[in-house]
Design a protein around this motif. Structure first.
Motif, mmCIF file in Angstrom:
data_model
loop_
_atom_site.group_PDB
_atom_site.id
_atom_site.type_symbol
_atom_site.label_atom_id
_atom_site.label_comp_id
_atom_site.label_asym_id
_atom_site.label_seq_id
_atom_site.Cartn_x
_atom_site.Cartn_y
_atom_site.Cartn_z
ATOM 1 N N VAL A 265 0.821 -1.257 0.071
ATOM 2 C CA VAL A 265 0.109 -0.117 0.028
ATOM 3 C C VAL A 265 0.973 1.125 -0.006
ATOM 4 O O VAL A 265 0.698 2.309 -0.692
ATOM 5 N N THR A 266 1.880 1.509 0.834
ATOM 6 C CA THR A 266 2.836 2.410 1.094
ATOM 7 C C THR A 266 3.377 2.827 -0.660
ATOM 8 O O THR A 266 3.471 3.759 -0.892
ATOM 9 N N SER A 267 3.870 1.735 -1.060
ATOM 10 C CA SER A 267 4.610 1.926 -2.384
ATOM 11 C C SER A 267 3.793 2.513 -3.360
ATOM 12 O O SER A 267 4.052 3.119 -4.098
ATOM 13 N N ALA A 268 2.453 1.918 -3.404
ATOM 14 C CA ALA A 268 1.596 2.355 -4.369
ATOM 15 C C ALA A 268 1.207 3.799 -4.110
ATOM 16 O O ALA A 268 0.951 4.623 -5.154
ATOM 17 N N LEU A 269 0.991 4.214 -2.877
ATOM 18 C CA LEU A 269 0.393 5.545 -2.434
ATOM 19 C C LEU A 269 1.653 6.455 -2.653
ATOM 20 O O LEU A 269 1.215 7.708 -2.946
ATOM 21 N N MET A 270 2.922 6.078 -2.378
ATOM 22 C CA MET A 270 3.781 7.210 -2.919
ATOM 23 C C MET A 270 3.884 7.599 -4.176
ATOM 24 O O MET A 270 3.831 8.873 -4.234
ATOM 25 N N THR A 416 -9.889 3.123 -5.425
ATOM 26 C CA THR A 416 -9.164 1.991 -5.373
ATOM 27 C C THR A 416 -9.139 1.268 -4.101
ATOM 28 O O THR A 416 -9.337 1.988 -3.125
ATOM 29 N N ILE A 417 -9.139 -0.141 -3.974
ATOM 30 C CA ILE A 417 -9.138 -0.485 -2.410
ATOM 31 C C ILE A 417 -7.929 -1.588 -2.666
ATOM 32 O O ILE A 417 -7.561 -2.350 -3.454
ATOM 33 N N PHE A 418 -7.155 -1.694 -1.439
ATOM 34 C CA PHE A 418 -6.103 -2.648 -1.216
ATOM 35 C C PHE A 418 -6.676 -3.461 -0.073
ATOM 36 O O PHE A 418 -7.050 -3.321 1.143
ATOM 37 N N THR A 419 -6.663 -4.882 -0.518
ATOM 38 C CA THR A 419 -7.137 -5.745 0.279
ATOM 39 C C THR A 419 -6.649 -7.232 -0.112
ATOM 40 O O THR A 419 -6.140 -7.303 -1.271
ATOM 41 N N SER A 420 -6.497 -8.160 0.697
ATOM 42 C CA SER A 420 -6.248 -9.451 0.261
ATOM 43 C C SER A 420 -7.499 -10.477 0.246
ATOM 44 O O SER A 420 -7.501 -11.790 -0.072
ATOM 45 N N ASP A 421 -8.587 -9.671 0.615
ATOM 46 C CA ASP A 421 -9.947 -10.392 0.581
ATOM 47 C C ASP A 421 -11.077 -10.413 -0.532
ATOM 48 O O ASP A 421 -11.110 -9.168 -1.021
ATOM 49 N N ILE A 441 -4.496 -1.748 -7.144
ATOM 50 C CA ILE A 441 -3.741 -0.984 -8.148
ATOM 51 C C ILE A 441 -3.815 0.383 -7.819
ATOM 52 O O ILE A 441 -4.907 0.935 -7.404
ATOM 53 N N PRO A 442 -2.681 1.132 -7.650
ATOM 54 C CA PRO A 442 -2.729 2.536 -7.155
ATOM 55 C C PRO A 442 -3.574 3.511 -8.149
ATOM 56 O O PRO A 442 -4.283 4.434 -7.393
ATOM 57 N N ILE A 443 -3.318 3.533 -9.394
ATOM 58 C CA ILE A 443 -3.981 4.527 -10.045
ATOM 59 C C ILE A 443 -4.654 3.843 -11.302
ATOM 60 O O ILE A 443 -4.066 3.349 -12.344
#
Length: 500
Positions: A265-270, A416-421, A441-443
């Motif tokens: 998530v952090t990598s995507a958000l940066m 976008t959503i970040f989840t493993s579910d 997916i970040p963008i």
């Protein structure tokens, strides 16, 4: 000082206008050029040239129009370094980001190369006895494009490659803040074999825009920019009988679920929040964390990553910066005002980008990456599009609360959503009231063969950019029903015709 004029009938021409606007290098604050702001008569002349060129260009076969696009794509690839440098010098984004912009624009050109297939239409044999029905997709005429500063090549390429491939002619009105690169693109179009007058550029401001919106010879208008202007473009163009696609503002949210991997998530958000200094309509500007523990993990990791960010000029460094300056001094001051507002309204300023200075570029329009925590929905930094490197973290107690937060916002561009579910992701895709949706997916920018556009006050008009919507926008459908009788007796009939 060099003055940027217009591009009319296959050549760059000086403007007779007495009005000009300055063009700056955002990294240094130095004025590098002037751009003439086209007069009413110059804009009308560009439309006249495009109208004259339409009669011949619309008769060129789709295959030969596609071949121009193929050559154009090859020339863009050959000149990508030069074009990227031009973007960086006037917009400020780093070179790798400028090349990414060009690549995404070229993908639309690639899509336009398939126009012989895309214009095939439909055919039905024997809809009645000896009667066939088929559709023709024909060009609409003179089209206009009005594009923003943040993507001086990619956004125009959302528009004109498909319009030209469909057989239309085009008048482009780019941003006056970074006008040079699209002028070079016009030269490459001519080198690719595009006839004179088919693609024209008017550099101007609202005066030129109003001509495009009110002139009856312009049949279609495409726009990307802020919501108030998009609404004006749509209302004015539609009132004058034009088809209009007008893409407006955004406030893109990313939900982080408790089961999401914090490093991912952090990598995507940066990149999504701070890439291109946040000057993207698809930038993620709000991180919605489900649970305080989720938010704490994200904030801690973001602080570490922000501390390692390189902020500086887009080119000329031994090691490329991650983030460059903002487009102008005025815009940098506006973003600073938003940060001040967030502090005043009680948000927690975790990382402060105000007053950021870059060695040997002290006059550049730099703001450092900025991070807020405990942002509330009533705050300006949450409600409004900042268009800068400012990320707001909002804490919620549940997935449902996060969805309601997004769906209640006036904008609905990207999310976008970040989840493993998988179940959470599937619900999100169905329930969220947003036009472009990402899962881990970040963008979530669609590829060129899909269409780009949001919901709610992020878009005005029924058809989005590129993909099949783009082809529909730049063509008129004509349906033909035909019969070829041989010696058949016919009698008068005054009832509704039916096929038997």
């Amino acid at each position: 000082m060099k003055i940027v004029g217009n591009y009319i009938n296959g050549e760059s021409v000086a403007s007779a206008s007495t009005r000009t606007a300055p063009v700056f290098n955002p990294a240094t604050g130095e004025q590098t050029k002037l751009v003439s702001l086209a007069t009413v008569s110059e804009t009308e002349a560009a439309i006249s040239i495009a109208e004259q060129a339409f009669h011949e260009w619309s008769r060129v076969s789709p295959l030969n129009r596609a071949r121009v696009m193929f050559r154009f794509k090859a020339l863009l690839e050959q000149n990508i370094d030069q074009l990227a440098e031009m973007i960086t010098l006037e917009h400020g984004k780093v070179l790798s980001d400028a090349k990414g912009e060009l690549t995404r624009g070229m993908e639309v050109v690639e899509f336009a190369c398939g126009i012989p297939h895309l214009l095939k239409g439909e055919h039905s044999l024997n809809v009645g006895r000896g009667v066939d029905s088929f559709s023709l997709m024909q060009p609409v005429g003179v089209c206009a494009g009005i594009s923003p500063f943040n993507f001086p090549v990619m956004v125009p390429m959302w528009m004109f490659p498909i319009a030209l491939a469909c057989g239309n002619t085009f008048v482009m009105k780019p941003s006056e803040k970074d006008p040079s690169v699209i002028m070079r693109v016009a030269e490459l179009l001519k080198e690719a074999g595009l006839p004179n007058g088919v693609f024209n550029i008017i550099n101007g401001d609202k005066e030129a825009v109003d001509v495009l919106l009110n002139d009856s010879r312009v049949q279609a208008v495409s726009f990307v920019g802020s919501t108030p202007i998009a609404e004006y473009i749509y209302a004015t163009g539609s009132k004058n009988g034009k088809r209009v696609q007008a893409l407006g503002g955004a406030k893109n949210h990313m939900i982080m679920m408790p089961d999401a991997e914090v490093d991912q998530v952090t990598s995507a958000l940066m990149g999504a929040a701070f890439g291109s200094a946040g000057e993207r309509c698809m930038a993620i500007s709000v991180a919605v964390c489900v649970g305080d523990e989720t938010a704490d993990r994200l904030i801690d990791k973001l602080q570490q990553e922000i501390a390692d960010m390189r902020v500086g000029p887009g080119s000329g460094l031994a090691e490329e910066a991650h983030m460059g300056p903002l487009i102008s001094k005025v815009h940098a001051e506006k973003v600073t005002g938003y940060i001040n507002s967030g502090v005043e309204e009680g948000a927690k300023l975790v990382v402060d980008g105000r007053g950021f200075k870059v060695d040997k570029h002290e006059l550049g329009y730099f703001i450092g990456p900025t991070l807020f925590d405990d942002v509330k929905p009533g705050m300006r930094i949450y409600k409004e599009e900042i268009f800068g490197p400012v990320l707001a973290v909002v804490r919620v107690g549940s997935y449902q609360e996060a969805i309601e937060l997004i769906n209640s916002h006036e904008y609905g561009n990207g999310t976008t959503i970040f989840t493993s579910d998988g179940d959470s992701a599937r619900q999100f895709c169905e329930q969220v009231q947003v036009g472009m949706v990402g899962v881990n997916i970040p963008i979530p920018v669609p590829m060129a063969f899909h269409s780009f556009g949001g919901w709610k006050r992020s878009v005005f008009g029924p058809l989005n950019m590129h993909g099949n919507d783009g082809v529909r926008f730049y063509t008129k459908m004509k349906t033909v029903t035909a019969r070829w009788p041989k010696g058949q007796q016919t009698t008068n009939s005054f009832s509704m015709p039916t096929m038997k």
